[in-house]
Write a protein that holds these residues in place. Structure first.
Motif, PDB file in Angstrom:
ATOM      1  N   GLN A  39      28.761 -57.802  44.839  1.00  0.00           N
ATOM      2  CA  GLN A  39      29.487 -58.485  43.769  1.00  0.00           C
ATOM      3  C   GLN A  39      28.492 -59.231  42.900  1.00  0.00           C
ATOM      4  N   LYS A  43      31.824 -60.217  37.977  1.00  0.00           N
ATOM      5  CA  LYS A  43      32.332 -58.866  38.203  1.00  0.00           C
ATOM      6  C   LYS A  43      33.098 -58.794  39.520  1.00  0.00           C
ATOM      7  N   GLU A  44      33.890 -57.736  39.660  1.00  0.00           N
ATOM      8  CA  GLU A  44      34.621 -57.545  40.900  1.00  0.00           C
ATOM      9  C   GLU A  44      33.701 -56.984  41.988  1.00  0.00           C
ATOM     10  N   ARG A  45      34.101 -57.221  43.209  1.00  0.00           N
ATOM     11  CA  ARG A  45      33.366 -56.662  44.333  1.00  0.00           C
ATOM     12  C   ARG A  45      33.495 -55.140  44.299  1.00  0.00           C
ATOM     13  N   GLU A  46      32.382 -54.435  44.511  1.00  0.00           N
ATOM     14  CA  GLU A  46      32.404 -52.989  44.420  1.00  0.00           C
ATOM     15  C   GLU A  46      31.778 -52.329  45.633  1.00  0.00           C
ATOM     16  N   VAL A 109      37.994 -52.122  48.785  1.00  0.00           N
ATOM     17  CA  VAL A 109      37.752 -53.443  49.366  1.00  0.00           C
ATOM     18  C   VAL A 109      38.859 -53.807  50.355  1.00  0.00           C
ATOM     19  N   TRP A 115      34.558 -59.287  57.135  1.00  0.00           N
ATOM     20  CA  TRP A 115      33.496 -59.422  56.136  1.00  0.00           C
ATOM     21  C   TRP A 115      32.449 -60.430  56.581  1.00  0.00           C
TER      22      TRP A 115
END
Length: 125
Positions: A39, A43-46, A109, A115
């Protein structure tokens, strides 16, 4: 309780390499698909990469294909991400994640239940 602890992040010049590690506690590691996500600020987590339970199957985002390699050592409950030819756009917090539910590699995700806290990777130009 499952814990995932990432390490190996840092500052590196463009073109350099880093190797991330993610050590897992608990009994789920060997039956989990393991993934790496990242991330960047704003921005979004990818999805970056994932590896099946046995290590026999892997998946990569197009942006890292040919540069990053994921691997795992089930005896050590550890998954790795070897990152070569790093680019400034690879700068992000990198997260390790575990999906113990399915045998197939999933890239979303929301598919991952556990996580880590993340490790910062900064690539300077």
């Amino acid at each position: 309780q499952v814990q995932l602890v990432e390490s190996g992040g840092g500052l590196v010049q463009a073109g350099g390499s880093l190797r991330l590690s993610c050590a897992a506690s608990g009994s789920i590691f060997s039956r989990s698909t393991m993934g790496w996500f990242r991330q960047a600020p704003g921005k979004e987590r990818e999805f970056v990469s994932a590896i099946s339970r046995s290590g026999g199957s892997t998946s990569y985002a197009d942006s890292v294909k040919g540069r990053f390699t994921i691997s795992r050592d089930n005896a050590k409950n550890t998954v790795y991400l070897q990152m070569n030819s790093l680019k400034p756009e690879d700068t992000a917090v990198y997260y390790c994640a575990a999906d113990p539910q399915w045998g197939l590699i999933r890239v979303g995700v929301a598919s991952y239940d556990y996580w880590g806290q993340g490790t910062q990777v900064t690539v300077s130009s």
